[in-house]
Design a protein around this motif. Structure first.
Motif, PDB file in Angstrom:
ATOM      1  N   LYS A   1      -2.147   1.561   2.591  1.00  0.00           N
ATOM      2  CA  LYS A   1      -2.851   2.085   1.423  1.00  0.00           C
ATOM      3  C   LYS A   1      -2.806   3.601   1.288  1.00  0.00           C
ATOM      4  O   LYS A   1      -3.095   4.121   0.213  1.00  0.00           O
ATOM      5  CB  LYS A   1      -4.316   1.621   1.472  1.00  0.00           C
ATOM      6  CG  LYS A   1      -4.469   0.115   1.374  1.00  0.00           C
ATOM      7  CD  LYS A   1      -5.939  -0.275   1.382  1.00  0.00           C
ATOM      8  CE  LYS A   1      -6.109  -1.773   1.253  1.00  0.00           C
ATOM      9  NZ  LYS A   1      -7.537  -2.168   1.262  1.00  0.00           N
TER      10      LYS A   1
ATOM     11  N   ARG B   1      -0.797   7.072   1.317  1.00  0.00           N
ATOM     12  CA  ARG B   1       0.452   7.835   1.367  1.00  0.00           C
ATOM     13  C   ARG B   1       0.316   9.069   2.244  1.00  0.00           C
ATOM     14  O   ARG B   1       1.234   9.361   3.022  1.00  0.00           O
ATOM     15  CB  ARG B   1       0.886   8.208  -0.046  1.00  0.00           C
ATOM     16  CG  ARG B   1       2.139   9.078  -0.083  1.00  0.00           C
ATOM     17  CD  ARG B   1       2.623   9.329  -1.486  1.00  0.00           C
ATOM     18  NE  ARG B   1       3.836  10.133  -1.494  1.00  0.00           N
ATOM     19  CZ  ARG B   1       4.539  10.424  -2.578  1.00  0.00           C
ATOM     20  NH1 ARG B   1       4.133   9.974  -3.759  1.00  0.00           N
ATOM     21  NH2 ARG B   1       5.639  11.147  -2.506  1.00  0.00           N
TER      22      ARG B   1
ATOM     23  N   ARG C   1       0.815   8.045   5.798  1.00  0.00           N
ATOM     24  CA  ARG C   1       2.207   7.725   6.105  1.00  0.00           C
ATOM     25  C   ARG C   1       3.024   8.991   6.313  1.00  0.00           C
ATOM     26  O   ARG C   1       3.848   9.081   7.218  1.00  0.00           O
ATOM     27  CB  ARG C   1       2.818   6.884   4.985  1.00  0.00           C
ATOM     28  CG  ARG C   1       2.310   5.460   4.912  1.00  0.00           C
ATOM     29  CD  ARG C   1       3.222   4.614   4.054  1.00  0.00           C
ATOM     30  NE  ARG C   1       3.318   5.115   2.693  1.00  0.00           N
ATOM     31  CZ  ARG C   1       2.554   4.718   1.679  1.00  0.00           C
ATOM     32  NH1 ARG C   1       1.618   3.806   1.898  1.00  0.00           N
ATOM     33  NH2 ARG C   1       2.714   5.199   0.470  1.00  0.00           N
TER      34      ARG C   1
ATOM     35  N   PRO D   1       6.068   1.845  -9.243  1.00  0.00           N
ATOM     36  CA  PRO D   1       6.742   1.359  -8.026  1.00  0.00           C
ATOM     37  C   PRO D   1       7.806   0.313  -8.314  1.00  0.00           C
ATOM     38  O   PRO D   1       8.881   0.330  -7.699  1.00  0.00           O
ATOM     39  CB  PRO D   1       5.595   0.776  -7.192  1.00  0.00           C
ATOM     40  CG  PRO D   1       4.354   1.404  -7.732  1.00  0.00           C
ATOM     41  CD  PRO D   1       4.607   1.640  -9.180  1.00  0.00           C
TER      42      PRO D   1
ATOM     43  N   VAL E   1       6.854   8.358  -7.276  1.00  0.00           N
ATOM     44  CA  VAL E   1       6.110   7.499  -6.378  1.00  0.00           C
ATOM     45  C   VAL E   1       6.788   7.493  -5.018  1.00  0.00           C
ATOM     46  O   VAL E   1       8.004   7.715  -4.902  1.00  0.00           O
ATOM     47  CB  VAL E   1       6.010   6.079  -6.971  1.00  0.00           C
ATOM     48  CG1 VAL E   1       7.383   5.427  -7.045  1.00  0.00           C
ATOM     49  CG2 VAL E   1       5.058   5.207  -6.170  1.00  0.00           C
ATOM     50  N   ASP E   2       6.011   7.233  -3.980  1.00  0.00           N
ATOM     51  CA  ASP E   2       6.550   7.204  -2.623  1.00  0.00           C
ATOM     52  C   ASP E   2       7.540   6.046  -2.497  1.00  0.00           C
ATOM     53  O   ASP E   2       7.191   4.886  -2.720  1.00  0.00           O
ATOM     54  CB  ASP E   2       5.405   7.017  -1.622  1.00  0.00           C
ATOM     55  CG  ASP E   2       5.883   7.061  -0.180  1.00  0.00           C
ATOM     56  OD1 ASP E   2       7.045   7.445   0.057  1.00  0.00           O
ATOM     57  OD2 ASP E   2       5.095   6.710   0.714  1.00  0.00           O
TER      58      ASP E   2
ATOM     59  N   TRP F   1       8.610   4.647   0.079  1.00  0.00           N
ATOM     60  CA  TRP F   1       8.278   3.771   1.196  1.00  0.00           C
ATOM     61  C   TRP F   1       6.968   3.026   0.975  1.00  0.00           C
ATOM     62  O   TRP F   1       6.411   2.458   1.920  1.00  0.00           O
ATOM     63  CB  TRP F   1       8.224   4.583   2.486  1.00  0.00           C
ATOM     64  CG  TRP F   1       9.521   5.276   2.755  1.00  0.00           C
ATOM     65  CD1 TRP F   1       9.777   6.611   2.617  1.00  0.00           C
ATOM     66  CD2 TRP F   1      10.747   4.682   3.168  1.00  0.00           C
ATOM     67  NE1 TRP F   1      11.075   6.876   2.932  1.00  0.00           N
ATOM     68  CE2 TRP F   1      11.702   5.713   3.278  1.00  0.00           C
ATOM     69  CE3 TRP F   1      11.131   3.369   3.466  1.00  0.00           C
ATOM     70  CZ2 TRP F   1      13.017   5.477   3.659  1.00  0.00           C
ATOM     71  CZ3 TRP F   1      12.434   3.133   3.845  1.00  0.00           C
ATOM     72  CH2 TRP F   1      13.365   4.171   3.945  1.00  0.00           C
ATOM     73  N   GLU F   2       6.491   3.048  -0.249  1.00  0.00           N
ATOM     74  CA  GLU F   2       5.320   2.237  -0.585  1.00  0.00           C
ATOM     75  C   GLU F   2       5.710   0.763  -0.559  1.00  0.00           C
ATOM     76  O   GLU F   2       6.827   0.396  -0.934  1.00  0.00           O
ATOM     77  CB  GLU F   2       4.806   2.643  -1.964  1.00  0.00           C
ATOM     78  CG  GLU F   2       3.531   1.940  -2.382  1.00  0.00           C
ATOM     79  CD  GLU F   2       3.025   2.429  -3.731  1.00  0.00           C
ATOM     80  OE1 GLU F   2       2.761   1.587  -4.588  1.00  0.00           O
ATOM     81  OE2 GLU F   2       2.936   3.661  -3.900  1.00  0.00           O
TER      82      GLU F   2
ATOM     83  N   LYS G   1       5.170  -1.797  -2.443  1.00  0.00           N
ATOM     84  CA  LYS G   1       5.667  -2.382  -3.691  1.00  0.00           C
ATOM     85  C   LYS G   1       7.091  -1.925  -4.002  1.00  0.00           C
ATOM     86  O   LYS G   1       7.907  -2.695  -4.518  1.00  0.00           O
ATOM     87  CB  LYS G   1       4.727  -2.017  -4.839  1.00  0.00           C
ATOM     88  CG  LYS G   1       3.359  -2.674  -4.751  1.00  0.00           C
ATOM     89  CD  LYS G   1       2.500  -2.309  -5.949  1.00  0.00           C
ATOM     90  CE  LYS G   1       1.135  -2.986  -5.854  1.00  0.00           C
ATOM     91  NZ  LYS G   1       0.260  -2.634  -7.010  1.00  0.00           N
TER      92      LYS G   1
END
Length: 410
Positions: free
Chosen positions: A112, A114, A117, A220, A245-246, A248-249, A251
């Protein structure tokens, strides 16, 4: 009669201790016979030396043995280069998680958050196929959570040495996962470095001088689909600017279907650093998917909000879904938009190494992307659509342009 029997019973009781004592003495004699004496001396005075057992030799005798005999007597050892082929031979061990285990709470934090991470440099991968692709590409695993031991046995044994293996209940994985039907295995990996990754040989063999630059992509699902298209088209690299957006998320990973481990991804870049990752003589093109009707309306207007495909973060923030917020004066509007040649997406634009910039649907392209295209003698690639249709999906527009570039290069 009863009295007589009682006397007999009392008379026989003292005999029992004698029998027990005899049994104890017999056991001592048996143990004595089993021992191996050093010497046996008979009453006649004859002395017999003890013979060494086949498995034991005196040190002097072992030293006098020939080298060939010593090699034959040594136990068989597996060569260091030979790796174990089964779980049992590898000697791997796993732990079972109990309620309140702190290792379990870190999983949800990684999923959840970022900032967590990025600070810890770790990502979470879910599913056997995605984990197998990551291991094959050289990603470094830290911990695996699984509900069945068979899921771990399917992974390469040599990749599991030094990795924490924790068996949990399937209900726990179901609570952590966003999938409707979780696969029962999750892994925490070190954040992959594109320089140290080993990409598939087939992918490298089909790589083209074609790059993708993602600008302000916030969705995502769109980013994951775009990465999948980039890998399918043979892009040599994918660059993500700040504001995306990240990648590595969870989604994005799920929508990418393993594309993260097939094409190099460099994220969180400033626009000033983007040219450092472009090959020499690369021309930058921006995806213009507003359609001919929208372009005609924008050319007849001096208002910045009519250019719905562009966003200037330094002057105003606007996008095509909002109504006009503020009109710029004629003097302020002149020269704020770089002059770029508009050409059809199917025209020849891959004579030199090319990079395609795709913007998000909400905020559109940034002014920096247009300036980079202008400085590299690039242009705007127009995808014609039917008048009245707002625009194409960002992932769809990127796929059209990338596969058109692949067609031209081949």
């Amino acid at each position: 009669m009863a009295a007589l029997l009682n006397r007999v019973g009392w008379a026989t009781r003292p005999v029992l201790p004698v029998v027990q004592i005899w049994d104890l003495d017999a056991r001592r004699w048996v143990r004595a016979l089993r021992r191996s004496p050093v010497k046996v001396v008979f009453p006649s005075g004859q002395v017999v030396e003890r013979k060494p057992s086949p498995g034991k030799q005196p040190r002097k005798a072992a030293a006098e043995a020939s080298p060939r005999e010593q090699r034959l007597k040594q136990p068989f050892q597996v060569p260091p280069s030979q790796t174990p082929s089964t779980w049992e031979e590898s000697g791997l061990r796993y732990d079972k998680a109990f309620p309140g285990d702190k290792r379990l709470s870190s999983v949800m934090t990684i999923v959840k958050s970022r900032p967590f991470r990025e600070k810890q440099g770790k990502i979470l991968l879910e599913g056997r196929r995605l984990i197998a692709d990551a291991l094959k590409a050289g990603a470094v695993p830290k911990v695996f959570f699984f509900s069945r031991l068979d899921y771990i046995k399917e992974l390469p044994i040599e990749k599991l040495k030094g990795v924490g293996l924790i068996k949990v209940k399937f209900e726990d994985i179901k609570d952590w996962s966003d999938l409707v039907t979780p696969q029962g295995i999750m892994g925490i990996f070190a954040k992959p470095d594109h320089v140290k990754m080993t990409y598939p040989e087939t992918q490298l063999r089909h790589t083209l001088p074609l790059l993708l630059i993602c600008d302000n992509l916030r969705d995502p699902g769109n980013l994951g689909t775009i990465l999948r298209s980039a890998a399918g088209a043979g892009c040599s690299k994918v660059l993500l600017t700040k504001g995306c957006v990240d990648p590595w998320e969870p989604k994005v990973l799920r929508a990418g279907m393993g594309a993260h481990f097939q094409v190099p991804i460099i994220n969180n870049l400033d626009w000033e650093a983007v040219p450092n990752y472009l090959p020499t003589n690369t021309r930058v093109f921006v995806a213009d998917n507003c359609g001919l009707y929208a372009q005609a309306q924008a050319q007849m207007s001096n208002k910045a909000s009519d250019h719905g495909w562009i966003c200037d973060r330094r002057l105003l923030k606007f996008h095509k879904y909002e109504e006009e917020e503020e009109d710029l004066e004629d003097g302020a509007c002149e020269g704020w938009l770089p002059e770029l040649e508009v050409q059809s997406y199917d025209s020849d634009w891959t004579e030199a190494p090319a990079a395609v910039v795709v913007g998000g649907e909400t905020h559109g392209l940034s002014l920096e992307s247009l300036q980079l295209a202008e400085s590299t003698r690039g242009g705007r690639l127009l995808i014609p659509i039917v008048p009245g249709v707002d625009s194409l999906n960002s992932a769809m527009a990127a796929s059209i342009l990338l596969f058109e570039g692949k067609r031209q290069l081949r």
